[in-house]
Design a protein around this motif. Structure first.
Motif, mmCIF file in Angstrom:
data_model
loop_
_atom_site.group_PDB
_atom_site.id
_atom_site.type_symbol
_atom_site.label_atom_id
_atom_site.label_comp_id
_atom_site.label_asym_id
_atom_site.label_seq_id
_atom_site.Cartn_x
_atom_site.Cartn_y
_atom_site.Cartn_z
ATOM 1 N N PRO A 59 5.413 -13.199 -3.821
ATOM 2 C CA PRO A 59 4.154 -12.052 -4.235
ATOM 3 C C PRO A 59 3.989 -11.456 -3.067
ATOM 4 N N LEU A 60 3.582 -10.092 -2.994
ATOM 5 C CA LEU A 60 3.316 -9.195 -1.790
ATOM 6 C C LEU A 60 1.855 -9.863 -1.922
ATOM 7 N N ALA A 61 1.542 -10.128 -0.173
ATOM 8 C CA ALA A 61 0.035 -10.446 0.286
ATOM 9 C C ALA A 61 -0.887 -8.860 0.097
ATOM 10 N N GLU A 62 -2.512 -9.800 0.093
ATOM 11 C CA GLU A 62 -3.124 -8.894 -0.190
ATOM 12 C C GLU A 62 -3.020 -7.711 0.640
ATOM 13 N N GLY A 63 -3.461 -6.790 0.618
ATOM 14 C CA GLY A 63 -2.593 -5.025 1.652
ATOM 15 C C GLY A 63 -1.266 -4.662 2.238
ATOM 16 N N VAL A 64 -0.815 -4.975 1.308
ATOM 17 C CA VAL A 64 0.372 -4.772 1.328
ATOM 18 C C VAL A 64 0.774 -4.467 0.269
#
Length: 292
Positions: free
Chosen positions: A170-175
């Motif tokens: 999953p994409l990290a927060e903020g990306v």
């Protein structure tokens, strides 16, 4: 003098006759005066129908006089997948779409008949909205003549089924994922949106998915792996040479997702629109590394 008496007697007879009307007579009178409630329905199904109340029924359970299902299941989601909100059967898709949990009542006020085209107007009600959403269209196909998956009727915002593939991180927060312009590197794509954005190289594995690519590109010709093409994952532009397979989406072979020489943030390919992970700062890079 006798005429008024005769008229009085006849009037009394009529009054008594009206009092003696049976329940059946009354029902017939009411039926003539009160039209039956009718339903719009999906019409074309050979075996099944869904009416505008959300009931799904067989043809034998449809009242031909009203267009309404006399039996059946309301908001039927059998043959539908919760993962991608797609169904194998058009009538089930319409019925499931109308379920309160799917918020068709709200979406009908927000969505245009033609996606992003205000001039097409809005749907008249949630039944029309769901019927329109569940029809097959180009996003459900590859090579223009084959379907992506058996679940071809979708009421999701994406409007296309997911294909069976290995999950990606999953994409990290903020990306955020940004589709680049034709031939741009990911460094260029991020900065074209906002000069403060940077490409997050460590998030590239999160883009290496046909399902993820289809959220951002048409992938009209299909999607698959390419062992040597630089600047992946991405979409081959329509103007590319025929040998490059225009409108095809390409992913990297799973063992090459960190091959920065071919797929780094500064890599570009004139025939490819890249899908780029962008962030405001290096904090996202730290977050992604810490997840591993």
């Amino acid at each position: 003098m006798r005429l008024p008496a005769i008229i009085l007697v006849l009037s009394l007879c009529v009054a008594v006759g009206s009092i003696q009307r049976t329940d059946a007579d009354i029902r017939r009178l009411l039926a003539r005066e009160m039209p039956l409630a009718t339903c719009a329905n999906t019409v074309q199904g050979r075996w099944y129908v869904t009416d505008d109340r959300g009931y799904h029924c067989s043809r034998t359970e449809l009242d031909p006089a009203t267009g309404c299902c006399t039996k059946g299941e309301r908001y039927s989601c059998h043959t539908c997948s919760e993962d991608d909100e797609c169904c194998t059967e058009f009538e089930r898709c319409v019925s499931c779409c109308m379920a309160p949990v799917n918020k068709a009542d709200e979406k009908v006020l927000e969505v245009f008949r033609g996606p992003g085209r205000e001039e097409t107007g809005r749907w008249g009600n949630k039944f029309e909205y769901c019927r329109g959403k569940c029809r097959t269209h180009k996003f459900s196909t590859v090579h223009e003549n084959a379907y992506l998956a058996p679940d071809i009727h979708c009421y999701s915002d994406l409007g296309k089924p997911l294909t069976d593939e290995s999950p990606v991180p999953p994409l990290a927060e903020g990306v955020a994922l940004v589709p680049g312009a034709d031939g741009d590197s990911c460094d260029q794509a991020c900065q074209a949106i906002d000069p403060g954005l940077i490409c997050v190289a460590t998030a590239m594995p999160s883009t290496n998915s046909c399902n993820v690519l289809r959220e951002h590109f048409g992938c009209e010709a299909g999607c698959g792996e390419h062992p040597m093409l630089a600047g992946l994952p991405g979409y081959t532009v329509s103007g590319a040479d025929k040998a490059q397979q225009p409108t095809f989406c390409w992913t990297q072979p799973k063992g090459q997702v960190n091959a920065t020489a071919l797929h780094g943030c500064d890599t570009s390919n004139p025939d490819i629109q890249r899908l780029c992970p962008c962030s405001k700062s290096n904090a996202a890079v730290v977050a992604i590394v810490s997840l591993r």
